[in-house]
Write a protein that holds these residues in place. Structure first.
Motif, PDB file in Angstrom:
ATOM      1  N   GLY A   1       0.789  -1.218  -0.014  1.00  0.00           N
ATOM      2  CA  GLY A   1      -0.105  -0.132  -0.047  1.00  0.00           C
ATOM      3  C   GLY A   1       0.653   1.101   0.058  1.00  0.00           C
ATOM      4  O   GLY A   1       0.187   2.296  -0.143  1.00  0.00           O
ATOM      5  N   ASP A   2       2.011   1.001   0.143  1.00  0.00           N
ATOM      6  CA  ASP A   2       3.144   2.468   0.042  1.00  0.00           C
ATOM      7  C   ASP A   2       2.940   3.237  -1.169  1.00  0.00           C
ATOM      8  O   ASP A   2       2.674   2.486  -2.525  1.00  0.00           O
ATOM      9  CB  ASP A   2       4.388   2.038   0.147  1.00  0.00           C
ATOM     10  CG  ASP A   2       5.015   1.715   1.771  1.00  0.00           C
ATOM     11  OD1 ASP A   2       4.171   2.308   2.491  1.00  0.00           O
ATOM     12  OD2 ASP A   2       6.289   1.476   1.924  1.00  0.00           O
ATOM     13  N   TRP A   3       2.948   4.305  -1.141  1.00  0.00           N
ATOM     14  CA  TRP A   3       2.665   5.235  -2.415  1.00  0.00           C
ATOM     15  C   TRP A   3       4.154   5.120  -2.872  1.00  0.00           C
ATOM     16  O   TRP A   3       5.182   5.630  -2.126  1.00  0.00           O
ATOM     17  CB  TRP A   3       2.111   6.465  -2.005  1.00  0.00           C
ATOM     18  CG  TRP A   3       0.704   6.558  -1.975  1.00  0.00           C
ATOM     19  CD1 TRP A   3      -0.267   6.557  -0.877  1.00  0.00           C
ATOM     20  CD2 TRP A   3      -0.098   6.474  -3.202  1.00  0.00           C
ATOM     21  NE1 TRP A   3      -1.381   6.754  -1.028  1.00  0.00           N
ATOM     22  CE2 TRP A   3      -1.734   6.513  -2.478  1.00  0.00           C
ATOM     23  CE3 TRP A   3      -0.189   6.636  -4.366  1.00  0.00           C
ATOM     24  CZ2 TRP A   3      -2.609   6.590  -3.273  1.00  0.00           C
ATOM     25  CZ3 TRP A   3      -1.427   6.457  -5.368  1.00  0.00           C
ATOM     26  CH2 TRP A   3      -2.446   6.660  -4.715  1.00  0.00           C
ATOM     27  N   VAL A   4       4.401   4.710  -4.125  1.00  0.00           N
ATOM     28  CA  VAL A   4       5.930   5.095  -4.751  1.00  0.00           C
ATOM     29  C   VAL A   4       5.610   5.665  -6.110  1.00  0.00           C
ATOM     30  O   VAL A   4       4.614   6.036  -6.647  1.00  0.00           O
ATOM     31  CB  VAL A   4       6.396   3.540  -4.799  1.00  0.00           C
ATOM     32  CG1 VAL A   4       6.697   2.915  -3.582  1.00  0.00           C
ATOM     33  CG2 VAL A   4       5.566   2.751  -5.741  1.00  0.00           C
ATOM     34  N   PHE A   5       6.819   6.192  -6.455  1.00  0.00           N
ATOM     35  CA  PHE A   5       7.305   6.700  -7.850  1.00  0.00           C
ATOM     36  C   PHE A   5       7.822   5.365  -8.502  1.00  0.00           C
ATOM     37  O   PHE A   5       8.823   4.960  -8.190  1.00  0.00           O
ATOM     38  CB  PHE A   5       8.120   7.775  -7.856  1.00  0.00           C
ATOM     39  CG  PHE A   5       8.416   8.186  -9.298  1.00  0.00           C
ATOM     40  CD1 PHE A   5       7.599   8.846 -10.329  1.00  0.00           C
ATOM     41  CD2 PHE A   5       9.829   8.197  -9.559  1.00  0.00           C
ATOM     42  CE1 PHE A   5       7.984   9.168 -11.534  1.00  0.00           C
ATOM     43  CE2 PHE A   5      10.086   8.544 -10.941  1.00  0.00           C
ATOM     44  CZ  PHE A   5       9.225   8.908 -11.905  1.00  0.00           C
ATOM     45  N   CYS A   6       7.465   5.074  -9.668  1.00  0.00           N
ATOM     46  CA  CYS A   6       7.939   3.948 -10.415  1.00  0.00           C
ATOM     47  C   CYS A   6       9.052   4.445 -11.445  1.00  0.00           C
ATOM     48  O   CYS A   6       8.789   5.097 -12.435  1.00  0.00           O
ATOM     49  CB  CYS A   6       7.097   3.278 -11.243  1.00  0.00           C
ATOM     50  SG  CYS A   6       5.913   2.343 -10.213  1.00  0.00           S
ATOM     51  N   ASP A   7      10.098   4.627 -10.905  1.00  0.00           N
ATOM     52  CA  ASP A   7      11.122   5.138 -11.804  1.00  0.00           C
ATOM     53  C   ASP A   7      11.716   4.494 -13.014  1.00  0.00           C
ATOM     54  O   ASP A   7      12.081   3.359 -12.701  1.00  0.00           O
ATOM     55  CB  ASP A   7      12.551   5.450 -10.661  1.00  0.00           C
ATOM     56  CG  ASP A   7      13.631   6.055 -11.456  1.00  0.00           C
ATOM     57  OD1 ASP A   7      13.512   6.630 -12.692  1.00  0.00           O
ATOM     58  OD2 ASP A   7      14.805   6.419 -10.729  1.00  0.00           O
ATOM     59  N   PRO A   8      11.394   5.145 -14.103  1.00  0.00           N
ATOM     60  CA  PRO A   8      11.413   4.364 -15.298  1.00  0.00           C
ATOM     61  C   PRO A   8      13.104   4.137 -15.684  1.00  0.00           C
ATOM     62  O   PRO A   8      13.264   3.389 -16.489  1.00  0.00           O
ATOM     63  CB  PRO A   8      11.001   5.166 -16.411  1.00  0.00           C
ATOM     64  CG  PRO A   8      11.169   6.497 -15.606  1.00  0.00           C
ATOM     65  CD  PRO A   8      10.899   6.522 -14.462  1.00  0.00           C
ATOM     66  N   THR A   9      13.983   4.899 -15.072  1.00  0.00           N
ATOM     67  CA  THR A   9      15.433   4.690 -15.243  1.00  0.00           C
ATOM     68  C   THR A   9      16.128   3.439 -14.722  1.00  0.00           C
ATOM     69  O   THR A   9      16.370   3.406 -13.387  1.00  0.00           O
ATOM     70  CB  THR A   9      16.203   5.992 -15.003  1.00  0.00           C
ATOM     71  OG1 THR A   9      15.359   7.297 -15.210  1.00  0.00           O
ATOM     72  CG2 THR A   9      17.606   5.952 -15.332  1.00  0.00           C
TER      73      THR A   9
END
Length: 359
Positions: free
Chosen positions: A80-88
């Motif tokens: 459930g943590d909010w994350v940014f899915c880093d595309p790099t």
């Protein structure tokens, strides 16, 4: 799960049911809440940009979402943590010279293509699989704010440039390409980092007016004439003091003369960071005078994307209220309307405009 699939260049994306991603050690599955649609997405999908990409693919470069599952190597993430899915995505077997791919987007070199074959599909889907280190916590946010947080995807690129330039609070920065999508974000990020003033040159009078309206006296706009010497002089005259660092983030279509006019406006002992696409589609190479670089002790460096820790730091700027997401005018599309979103993004890719898919 539902996903948008690019099966062939020049054809529309197909929205269909595909298999859910399977988790492996060192990976995280994220439920995608919102995914940005880059303004030049159509140029990638029709082959204009000639980005290395193997089809079929679920495209999409970056996302905001919530952790659905994680492997045994994750020690801080929770469901459930909010994350940014880093595309790099960086290869893990050579810390000194890692290969890099932009997940769901493009690859760099043969090593990048090999990496892309594993981390292949991007964020235009209900779920995405990312390396553990690429699911980066951004703190608690309201679900209705997920689309607005996609602005981080844009702002991270120039943030990486300013970190490479060692921009410090109180300094004067110049953004070459300030009226574009990434360039306008570079202005906002520099100010959030404490820049005394940002010089913002460009040809689009409306975009320059918008920058001044957003940020007031800390932004000094300069209307470019196309005359290299004259434009350089106008940039220097617009600055309240010597310009400490310059970031170029112009698109491939622009002349190298425009790049040089801005770069050579920097002060002696100043820094120049190149992040744009000038020259990638042919044309003249950038020529900077050897004596000018040497005698003025100028630092010139290239920077592609940003370091991993940049995500945590830029999220901190947002939570602190120093970097405002409400600068962006966000238009949201459902995943079923992905092709309309790509068209909209191309037509509305100016400063502080963002197109977002909400699966």
């Amino acid at each position: 799960m539902k996903a948008a699939v690019l099966k062939k260049l020049t054809t529309p994306l197909a929205v269909e049911q595909i298999a859910d991603p399977e988790i492996g050690t060192g990976e995280v599955i994220v439920d995608v809440a919102a995914a940005p649609v880059l303004p030049y997405a159509g140029e990638v999908f029709d082959g204009t940009r000639q980005d290395p990409i193997e089809l079929p693919i679920v495209p999409g470069c970056g996302a905001i979402g919530r952790v659905r599952a994680f492997g045994p190597d994750a020690t801080h993430l929770t469901i459930g943590d909010w994350v940014f899915c880093d595309p790099t995505v960086r290869s893990r077997d050579d810390a000194r010279m890692p290969d890099i791919t932009l997940q769901g987007w493009s690859a760099r070199g043969e090593g990048g293509l090999r990496l892309q074959r594993h981390y292949h599909d991007g964020a235009f889907a209900e779920r995405i699989r990312v390396p553990t280190e690429n699911a980066i916590r951004i703190g608690e946010i309201a679900p209705q704010d997920a689309a607005a947080w996609c602005a981080v995807n844009t702002m991270l690129v120039p943030y990486g440039g300013w970190l490479a330039a060692n921009l410090e609070a109180g300094e004067i920065a110049l953004v070459s390409g300030a009226t574009g999508n990434f360039g306008s974000a570079a202005v906002a990020v520099a100010l959030a980092m404490g820049a005394r003033c940002v010089i913002a040159p460009g040809r689009n009078a409306q975009a320059l007016d918008d920058l001044a309206r957003h940020f007031g006296d800390r932004v000094r706009t300069v209307a470019l004439t196309g005359d290299e010497a004259q434009d350089r002089q106008r940039m220097m005259q617009a600055s309240p003091d010597a310009i400490d660092c310059v970031m170029d983030i112009l698109p491939p279509s622009v002349s190298t003369k425009t790049v040089r006019a801005a770069a050579m406006a920097v002060r002696p002992y100043g820094r120049v960071v190149l992040m744009g696409g000038v020259g990638m589609l042919g044309g003249d190479d950038l020529a900077l005078p050897y004596p000018w670089i040497m005698r003025n002790d100028i630092t010139v460096r290239g920077k592609w994307m940003y370091p991993p820790e940049a995500v945590t730091r830029i999220a901190g700027l947002v939570h602190a209220g120093l970097l405002r997401l409400d600068h962006f005018d966000t238009t949201v599309f459902a995943l079923d309307n992905v092709n309309d979103a790509v068209t909209h993004a191309a037509a509305n890719g100016g400063p502080f405009r963002m197109t977002v898919l909400v699966p």
